[in-house]
Scaffold this active site. Structure first.
Site, short mmCIF file in Angstrom:
data_model
loop_
_atom_site.label_atom_id
_atom_site.label_comp_id
_atom_site.label_asym_id
_atom_site.label_seq_id
_atom_site.Cartn_x
_atom_site.Cartn_y
_atom_site.Cartn_z
N HIS A 269 0.68 4.37 -3.04
CA HIS A 269 1.09 5.62 -2.83
C HIS A 269 2.42 6.26 -3.57
CE1 HIS A 269 -2.05 6.27 -0.17
NE2 HIS A 269 -1.68 6.05 0.84
N HIS B 104 0.85 -1.28 -0.01
CA HIS B 104 -0.11 -0.03 0.18
C HIS B 104 1.00 1.27 -0.06
CE1 HIS B 104 -3.54 2.38 1.70
NE2 HIS B 104 -2.72 3.34 1.84
N GLU B 105 1.66 1.28 0.87
CA GLU B 105 2.59 2.50 1.01
C GLU B 105 3.55 2.66 -0.11
OE1 GLU B 105 1.63 4.65 3.14
OE2 GLU B 105 0.52 3.68 4.63
N GLU C 127 -6.43 6.55 -1.28
CA GLU C 127 -6.35 5.31 -0.30
C GLU C 127 -6.97 4.09 -1.08
OE1 GLU C 127 -4.65 5.28 2.35
OE2 GLU C 127 -4.37 7.49 2.40
#
Length: 725
Positions: free
Chosen positions: A453, A448-449, A506
């Site tokens: 992103h 995810h990070e 997100e």
């Protein structure tokens, strides 16, 4: 049932964040460096009270006065009219205010009130030592916040803009049109909204006048030392007057800047020193440009033993999605877990081409970031996340890079799960869920990070007319046509997509995690192969589906709005997977063993790769294309369609929302340590994992200047009070 969502239950989980081992491994100089940045973070974190609700500063000061004069055990001896449950409810309420830095939940944005009668709490305040020491002051405090602390008037139930809720990022007379006009003005002046608040006044002749307040220690509106381009002053824009002023949260920003300067004396290298100098300049002058420059030095500071970041960072709680909430953190490296994340970073260039969008939609160069697992010493703000990808400045992310951090001691506490606490899953899934929830979330956070992103390109035409893409060759993969929209000049992702930007991003990052957790190389990095890897993938997808259902708690039917970006994102993913069909996900209403409404959600693990992954790939590509091309209209239509909560069968999400509220979980709270300089050393002060321990950590946190700080907070909130009408 509905009223219970505005109380914190007496059995809410409260746990200490253990960081002793990591802190003791620091050298004396590193401990002092960590101490002073922690002090800066805690002082700045008090600004969140002023960013949350009109009454939050006074509620905070009231609680500080009560419990500093008498610790919880001593105060209880006076509470003869309260039952043990009512007194515990008071302690839990106080802990909630401290943990959320205000009286609205940081995760969900709903108000919470004390779960004991108002008159009983008032009587206890009047009996307290704090009242005996200064009755006029305590009576004034109660008068300023007592009624509002308990109020559940419709508008006060949740944070929101205009009639949709409460916000102190804007004056009470501001609506969406005002926010949009202000954003256009800020863009025209190349001013970021991150460290601002907006206040509207209407002159006698009906002309609108807006104050844009910059968070800064200095209050001068003229150019000051260290500032090359003064952006303060009065400006006419589209029939309105805008006055850009310094000095918001001035006493707090002054203390932040002072402590960062003290920390700079113990910096490990030139990058850390320059970073802190720029941050200090930012908080002194109200300059986001200085904060950006500090962030560039922060990115260059590779692999520090003590990691930190501080500023107006996340825009989740601004109803318009452009203003940042203050946060600051200090943490120490967990070397074993960081080694795994380093492997993931090394594999990023191989993994990024696996994402389901054309190469033109990916960054020209992947700037390998730091990706470390950290044990948190200090996290000041309204809540503590499990992982972070920063900075949030898209121009820096695309040209200088970014960093990722996973907060190991937060993960260890927040995602420890007991079988009896698990709702909405089939009985046969629960043991597997307990066994693999932590490891699967570790993988999801990493993907995810870093690759969520950290991926994707924004197409930009700069102020000189130059493009960062080939206009004549880049095509929209959905339509096959040349792209026809992009970001222009000072436009950013946040300013263009505003109210949906946070949740949309997100959702994109969560989809990347789901999509790539199926990659065998990713799984092997984290030590999972064979049956274990299959179980981890299954639980990761199952956890996401369940989170989508739990997300309904954060939807408000009356305003048809979502109150939490991540949970809206997970609900959208649930909708996408339900729409994929073929029995991949099923969701049915049922009745629990207690006779109350219940629901069961199931996932066919045999169809994750054949049905689930293609569905996520299609949706993820569409999200990226709209984001890359600044297609606000198309992106909003897509995202809002999947965000809709309806009573349509077979799911009937509005009915399911009632069931989720009936069986809702309460988010855990964390007790953080304090540091104190004692001679030439830094002392680590730890507290028990209870409401009383959390309260004590805060009453001791500002032991040197607590009363002075509280007076300044009250003065700041009183200065704002006419604006909330």
């Amino acid at each position: 049932m509905l009223d219970s969502q505005y109380f914190l239950p007496n059995d809410v989980g409260i746990s200490p964040l253990d960081c002793r081992e990591a802190f003791q491994l620091l050298s004396p100089s590193e401990q002092l460096y960590a101490h002073y940045i922690s002090r800066a973070s805690w002082y700045g974190g008090l600004a969140v009270l002023l960013q949350t609700s009109p009454e939050s500063p006074a509620v905070y000061v009231l609680l500080q006065r009560l419990f500093r004069a008498q610790p919880p055990s001593e105060l209880q001896s006076l509470a003869t009219s309260l039952t043990d449950e009512e007194y515990q409810a008071l302690l839990v309420y106080a802990a909630g205010v401290y943990a959320n830095m205000g009286n609205y939940k940081s995760f969900g944005d709903t108000k919470f009130i004390p779960n004991l009668p108002k008159e009983k709490l008032k009587a206890l305040v009047w009996q307290s030592q704090a009242f005996q020491d200064n009755p006029s002051e305590m009576e004034a405090l109660w008068s300023s916040c007592g009624d509002r602390m308990y109020s559940l008037e419709e508008r006060q139930k949740q944070l929101g803009l205009g009639e949709k809720g409460i916000t102190t990022y804007f004056s009470g007379n501001c609506g969406l049109e005002d926010a949009e006009l202000a954003q256009k003005f800020l863009d025209s002046k190349n001013l970021s909204a991150y460290n601002t608040r907006l206040f509207k006044k209407v002159e006698a002749d009906g002309k609108r006048c807006y104050e844009v307040r910059l968070a800064s220690a200095v209050k001068e509106t003229a150019a000051v030392d260290g500032e090359a381009d003064n952006k303060c002053g009065s400006f006419e824009f589209e029939g309105a007057t805008f006055r850009v002023l310094r000095g918001d949260y001035a006493p707090l920003m002054r203390k932040v800047a002072e402590n960062l300067k003290k920390a700079a004396a113990y910096a490990a290298n030139e990058n850390e020193k320059r970073m802190l100098e720029e941050y200090s300049r930012s908080f002194t002058l109200g300059s986001i440009d200085a904060h950006k420059e500090g962030s560039r030095y922060w990115i260059k500071d590779k692999g520090p033993i003590v990691e930190s970041y501080i500023g107006f960072i996340e825009s989740y709680r601004d109803p318009f999605g452009s203003r940042g909430e203050f946060e600051g953190f200090v943490a120490m490296v967990n070397k074993a877990m960081s080694a795994r994340f380093a492997q993931l970073v090394s594999s990023a260039e191989v993994l990024l081409p696996e994402l389901p969008w054309p190469a033109d939609f990916e960054k020209d160069l992947f700037l390998k970031p730091d990706f470390t697992s950290l044990d948190v010493l200090t996290f000041a703000g309204s809540g503590i996340p499990a992982g972070i990808n920063i900075p949030n400045y898209d121009d820096i992310r695309q040209t200088d890079g970014f960093k990722n951090v996973s907060l190991g001691n937060v993960l260890a506490v927040a995602y420890a799960t007991k079988k009896e606490q698990i709702t909405f899953l089939q009985e046969e899934d629960k043991d597997l869920y307990v066994a693999w929830k932590g490891p699967s979330f570790e993988v999801q956070v990493g993907l995810h990070e870093l690759l969520g992103h950290g991926s994707g390109k924004l197409f930009v035409q700069d102020e000189k007319g130059n493009f960062n893409f080939e206009q004549k060759t880049v095509r929209n993969p959905e339509t096959g046509e040349l792209i026809s929209s992009w970001y222009k000049g000072s436009e950013t992702w946040d300013s263009k997509f505003s109210t949906i930007a946070s949740s949309y991003e997100e959702c994109r990052a969560e989809c990347v995690g789901l999509y790539l957790c199926l990659n065998s190389h990713v799984l092997s990095i984290f030590g999972h192969e064979g049956t274990n890897a299959d179980d981890l993938v299954y639980v990761n997808w199952l956890a996401m589906v369940r989170a989508g259902l739990l997300g309904l708690e954060f939807y408000t039917p009356e305003s048809q709005s979502w109150r939490q970006a991540h949970m809206q994102a997970r609900f959208v993913i649930l909708r996408v997977l339900l729409e994929a069909g073929e029995g991949l996900v099923t969701l049915r209403h049922t009745t629990g063993a207690d006779g109350r409404p219940d629901a069961i959600i199931s996932l066919d693990r045999s169809k994750i790769r054949s049905v689930g992954q293609p569905a996520i790939a299609r949706f993820l590509c569409r999200l990226q294309v709209h984001k890359s091309t600044a297609d606000v209209e198309g992106g909003r239509a897509l995202y809002e369609r999947y965000s809709a909560v309806t009573a349509s069968e077979p799911e009937n999400f509005l009915k399911l929302r009632d069931t989720v509220l009936l069986r809702k979980e309460t988010r855990k709270m964390f007790v953080q340590a304090n540091t104190r300089v004692k001679g030439d050393a830094v002392e680590l002060l730890e507290y028990e994992g209870s409401a009383a321990g959390l309260i004590r950590s805060f009453t001791e946190r500002f032991h040197e200047d607590g009363e002075e700080l509280e007076k300044e907070l009250l003065e700041l909130s009183r200065a704002d009070s006419p604006c909330w009408c």
